[in-house]
Design an enzyme around this catalytic site. Structure first.
Site, PDB file in Angstrom:
ATOM      1  N   LYS A 101      21.888  21.537 -48.059  1.00  0.00           N
ATOM      2  CA  LYS A 101      23.047  21.366 -48.942  1.00  0.00           C
ATOM      3  C   LYS A 101      22.632  20.504 -50.131  1.00  0.00           C
ATOM      4  O   LYS A 101      22.182  19.375 -49.960  1.00  0.00           O
ATOM      5  CB  LYS A 101      24.212  20.692 -48.212  1.00  0.00           C
ATOM      6  CG  LYS A 101      25.435  20.507 -49.131  1.00  0.00           C
ATOM      7  CD  LYS A 101      26.657  20.066 -48.363  1.00  0.00           C
ATOM      8  CE  LYS A 101      26.790  18.572 -48.222  1.00  0.00           C
ATOM      9  NZ  LYS A 101      27.194  17.873 -49.468  1.00  0.00           N
ATOM     10  N   ASP A 106      26.817  22.763 -53.212  1.00  0.00           N
ATOM     11  CA  ASP A 106      28.142  22.141 -53.002  1.00  0.00           C
ATOM     12  C   ASP A 106      28.665  21.559 -54.316  1.00  0.00           C
ATOM     13  O   ASP A 106      28.585  20.354 -54.533  1.00  0.00           O
ATOM     14  CB  ASP A 106      27.952  21.047 -51.932  1.00  0.00           C
ATOM     15  CG  ASP A 106      29.230  20.328 -51.568  1.00  0.00           C
ATOM     16  OD1 ASP A 106      30.317  20.852 -51.858  1.00  0.00           O
ATOM     17  OD2 ASP A 106      29.130  19.233 -50.980  1.00  0.00           O
ATOM     18  N   LEU A 107      29.185  22.435 -55.180  1.00  0.00           N
ATOM     19  CA  LEU A 107      29.670  21.975 -56.499  1.00  0.00           C
ATOM     20  C   LEU A 107      31.194  21.976 -56.598  1.00  0.00           C
ATOM     21  O   LEU A 107      31.743  21.506 -57.592  1.00  0.00           O
ATOM     22  CB  LEU A 107      29.071  22.834 -57.625  1.00  0.00           C
ATOM     23  CG  LEU A 107      27.549  22.810 -57.752  1.00  0.00           C
ATOM     24  CD1 LEU A 107      27.107  23.667 -58.937  1.00  0.00           C
ATOM     25  CD2 LEU A 107      27.015  21.387 -57.909  1.00  0.00           C
ATOM     26  N   LYS A 108      31.880  22.544 -55.614  1.00  0.00           N
ATOM     27  CA  LYS A 108      33.357  22.506 -55.522  1.00  0.00           C
ATOM     28  C   LYS A 108      34.037  22.857 -56.846  1.00  0.00           C
ATOM     29  O   LYS A 108      34.743  22.040 -57.442  1.00  0.00           O
ATOM     30  CB  LYS A 108      33.835  21.124 -55.065  1.00  0.00           C
ATOM     31  CG  LYS A 108      33.280  20.659 -53.727  1.00  0.00           C
ATOM     32  CD  LYS A 108      33.919  19.343 -53.309  1.00  0.00           C
ATOM     33  CE  LYS A 108      33.389  18.821 -51.992  1.00  0.00           C
ATOM     34  NZ  LYS A 108      31.998  18.317 -52.061  1.00  0.00           N
ATOM     35  N   LEU A 109      33.842  24.097 -57.299  1.00  0.00           N
ATOM     36  CA  LEU A 109      34.420  24.485 -58.592  1.00  0.00           C
ATOM     37  C   LEU A 109      35.947  24.524 -58.550  1.00  0.00           C
ATOM     38  O   LEU A 109      36.545  24.902 -57.539  1.00  0.00           O
ATOM     39  CB  LEU A 109      33.883  25.864 -59.011  1.00  0.00           C
ATOM     40  CG  LEU A 109      32.528  25.836 -59.728  1.00  0.00           C
ATOM     41  CD1 LEU A 109      31.409  25.408 -58.824  1.00  0.00           C
ATOM     42  CD2 LEU A 109      32.227  27.198 -60.333  1.00  0.00           C
ATOM     43  N   HIS A 110      36.571  24.140 -59.654  1.00  0.00           N
ATOM     44  CA  HIS A 110      38.036  24.138 -59.778  1.00  0.00           C
ATOM     45  C   HIS A 110      38.361  24.182 -61.277  1.00  0.00           C
ATOM     46  O   HIS A 110      38.247  23.170 -61.968  1.00  0.00           O
ATOM     47  CB  HIS A 110      38.605  22.867 -59.133  1.00  0.00           C
ATOM     48  CG  HIS A 110      40.095  22.830 -59.072  1.00  0.00           C
ATOM     49  ND1 HIS A 110      40.790  21.817 -58.448  1.00  0.00           N
ATOM     50  CD2 HIS A 110      41.030  23.682 -59.542  1.00  0.00           C
ATOM     51  CE1 HIS A 110      42.100  22.046 -58.538  1.00  0.00           C
ATOM     52  NE2 HIS A 110      42.268  23.165 -59.204  1.00  0.00           N
ATOM     53  N   ASP A 111      38.750  25.367 -61.773  1.00  0.00           N
ATOM     54  CA  ASP A 111      39.049  25.521 -63.209  1.00  0.00           C
ATOM     55  C   ASP A 111      39.879  26.793 -63.348  1.00  0.00           C
ATOM     56  O   ASP A 111      40.296  27.385 -62.338  1.00  0.00           O
ATOM     57  CB  ASP A 111      37.722  25.592 -64.003  1.00  0.00           C
ATOM     58  CG  ASP A 111      37.880  25.077 -65.429  1.00  0.00           C
ATOM     59  OD1 ASP A 111      38.895  25.421 -66.080  1.00  0.00           O
ATOM     60  OD2 ASP A 111      36.992  24.347 -65.894  1.00  0.00           O
ATOM     61  N   PRO A 123      40.680  30.722 -63.743  1.00  0.00           N
ATOM     62  CA  PRO A 123      39.927  31.811 -63.104  1.00  0.00           C
ATOM     63  C   PRO A 123      38.762  32.348 -63.928  1.00  0.00           C
ATOM     64  O   PRO A 123      37.670  32.545 -63.390  1.00  0.00           O
ATOM     65  CB  PRO A 123      41.008  32.878 -62.873  1.00  0.00           C
ATOM     66  CG  PRO A 123      42.267  32.090 -62.682  1.00  0.00           C
ATOM     67  CD  PRO A 123      42.159  30.933 -63.636  1.00  0.00           C
ATOM     68  N   THR A 166      36.873  30.934 -66.217  1.00  0.00           N
ATOM     69  CA  THR A 166      35.748  29.988 -66.264  1.00  0.00           C
ATOM     70  C   THR A 166      35.023  29.955 -64.931  1.00  0.00           C
ATOM     71  O   THR A 166      33.788  29.948 -64.883  1.00  0.00           O
ATOM     72  CB  THR A 166      36.275  28.580 -66.645  1.00  0.00           C
ATOM     73  OG1 THR A 166      36.923  28.685 -67.907  1.00  0.00           O
ATOM     74  CG2 THR A 166      35.158  27.562 -66.728  1.00  0.00           C
ATOM     75  N   THR A 188      38.773  15.042 -47.370  1.00  0.00           N
ATOM     76  CA  THR A 188      39.084  14.083 -46.298  1.00  0.00           C
ATOM     77  C   THR A 188      39.341  12.681 -46.862  1.00  0.00           C
ATOM     78  O   THR A 188      39.889  11.828 -46.182  1.00  0.00           O
ATOM     79  CB  THR A 188      37.947  14.016 -45.254  1.00  0.00           C
ATOM     80  OG1 THR A 188      36.711  14.006 -45.943  1.00  0.00           O
ATOM     81  CG2 THR A 188      37.992  15.191 -44.311  1.00  0.00           C
ATOM     82  N   GLY A 237      23.703  14.962 -42.528  1.00  0.00           N
ATOM     83  CA  GLY A 237      22.887  14.257 -43.505  1.00  0.00           C
ATOM     84  C   GLY A 237      22.067  13.157 -42.876  1.00  0.00           C
ATOM     85  O   GLY A 237      20.978  13.391 -42.327  1.00  0.00           O
ATOM     86  N   ARG A 238      22.597  11.927 -42.945  1.00  0.00           N
ATOM     87  CA  ARG A 238      21.828  10.753 -42.543  1.00  0.00           C
ATOM     88  C   ARG A 238      21.234  10.775 -41.135  1.00  0.00           C
ATOM     89  O   ARG A 238      20.125  10.256 -40.955  1.00  0.00           O
ATOM     90  CB  ARG A 238      22.669   9.498 -42.786  1.00  0.00           C
ATOM     91  CG  ARG A 238      22.810   9.213 -44.277  1.00  0.00           C
ATOM     92  CD  ARG A 238      23.981   8.346 -44.584  1.00  0.00           C
ATOM     93  NE  ARG A 238      25.250   9.028 -44.335  1.00  0.00           N
ATOM     94  CZ  ARG A 238      26.443   8.492 -44.519  1.00  0.00           C
ATOM     95  NH1 ARG A 238      26.542   7.248 -44.935  1.00  0.00           N
ATOM     96  NH2 ARG A 238      27.536   9.192 -44.292  1.00  0.00           N
TER      97      ARG A 238
HETATM   98  O1  C5P Z   1      25.156  11.711 -43.885  1.00  0.00           O
HETATM   99  P1  C5P Z   1      26.297  12.521 -43.347  1.00  0.00           P
HETATM  100  O2  C5P Z   1      25.945  13.329 -42.115  1.00  0.00           O
HETATM  101  O3  C5P Z   1      27.568  11.715 -43.161  1.00  0.00           O
HETATM  102  O4  C5P Z   1      26.559  13.576 -44.512  1.00  0.00           O
HETATM  103  C1  C5P Z   1      27.657  14.475 -44.482  1.00  0.00           C
HETATM  104  C2  C5P Z   1      27.677  15.295 -45.740  1.00  0.00           C
HETATM  105  O5  C5P Z   1      28.857  16.087 -45.749  1.00  0.00           O
HETATM  106  C3  C5P Z   1      27.693  14.480 -47.035  1.00  0.00           C
HETATM  107  O6  C5P Z   1      27.016  15.251 -48.038  1.00  0.00           O
HETATM  108  C4  C5P Z   1      29.178  14.397 -47.349  1.00  0.00           C
HETATM  109  O7  C5P Z   1      29.427  14.225 -48.723  1.00  0.00           O
HETATM  110  C5  C5P Z   1      29.671  15.754 -46.867  1.00  0.00           C
HETATM  111  N1  C5P Z   1      31.100  15.808 -46.514  1.00  0.00           N
HETATM  112  C6  C5P Z   1      31.671  14.965 -45.574  1.00  0.00           C
HETATM  113  N2  C5P Z   1      33.008  15.072 -45.292  1.00  0.00           N
HETATM  114  C7  C5P Z   1      33.746  15.980 -45.927  1.00  0.00           C
HETATM  115  C8  C5P Z   1      33.204  16.830 -46.861  1.00  0.00           C
HETATM  116  C9  C5P Z   1      31.844  16.720 -47.148  1.00  0.00           C
HETATM  117  O8  C5P Z   1      30.989  14.148 -44.979  1.00  0.00           O
HETATM  118  N3  C5P Z   1      35.020  16.083 -45.604  1.00  0.00           N
END
Ligand code: C5P
Length: 232
Positions: free
Chosen positions: A32, A59-64, A66, A68, A119, A210-211
């Protein structure tokens, strides 16, 4: 389709990302890439990752408006990404335009998923800032149905909501779920978390991690553990 671990590459620079990817040798990953890396490095970073044989959720989450969004999606589709996303709040017409823009001449396209309510948006903020007076889970369900009506492939949601989304929108409608942690790992700033095995049980199609992988002492081992717990 589905059942894959997507690694959230929340790195500050291309150099850090490449250092991370170099640890994996021949493994083909699903990565991602978010706004920070894309805006810093531009389309070249996508081409670089693709040339290494990895899949990309951009993951750019477009919102504009239609038109564009349609034109922007055409550009992203030509970058050969595998998955991208829009805000469902942009309306059904915007989501339909996004699909139109993404679809290539041969009829194929990347997966398109919707973000419902972020969230980070609480019930209180949704009511007071956005003047939406329905319950937040009702809004999330409604936006998910709008995404389905527009022809999208699924939504981003908590693994805790994946079962409900499948019950309401059908088992084929994809759930892409962040908020995943190993049972013996640190939770960090995530509030409601699930293990990869629990996410599988509840029916998540893709987990975004991620982490727990990127910051692990041995990222390759952490990734393999995640895949074996989630995919089996
Ligand atoms: O490091 P971690 O596992 O928390 O990363 C989760 C990824 O998912 C991050 O890129 C975070 O921005 C993304 N994300 C999230 N919760 C959401 C939407 C996206 O943690 N509701």
């Amino acid at each position: 389709m589905g059942k894959d671990v997507i690694i959230a590459c929340d790195f500050d620079s291309k150099a850090e990302l490449i250092k991370f990817l170099d640890k994996f040798e021949d493994e083909s990953l699903y990565l991602k890439v978010g706004m920070e890396l894309f805006y810093a490095e531009g389309p070249a970073i996508i081409k670089e990752i693709k040339s290494r044989g990895h899949k990309i959720f951009l993951d750019l989450k477009l919102h504009d408006i239609p038109t564009t969004v349609m034109k922007a999606m055409k550009v992203l589709s030509e970058l050969d990404v595998d998955m991208c996303n829009v805000h469902a709040a942009g309306t059904i017409a915007m989501m339909e335009a996004a699909i139109k823009g993404l679809t290539k001449a041969d009829g194929t396209r990347p997966l398109l998923i919707a973000v419902t309510q972020l969230t980070s948006t609480s019930q209180e903020r949704m009511t007071e800032d956005l003047l939406i007076d329905r319950k937040i889970d009702e809004v999330v369900s409604h936006y998910a149905m709008n995404a389905k009506k527009a022809g999208l492939d699924g939504i981003v949601c908590s693994p805790l909501e994946a079962g409900k989304v499948h019950a309401e929108c059908g088992s084929e409608f994809l759930t892409i779920t962040p908020g995943v942690r190993f049972a013996d790992g640190e939770v960090g700033d995530q509030v409601r978390v699930m293990t990869p095995a629990q996410a599988r049980e509840i029916g998540s199609d893709y987990i975004v991690v991620g982490r727990p992988i990127t910051q692990a002492p041995d990222p390759v081992a952490a990734y393999k553990r995640c895949v074996s717990e989630f995919v089996g």
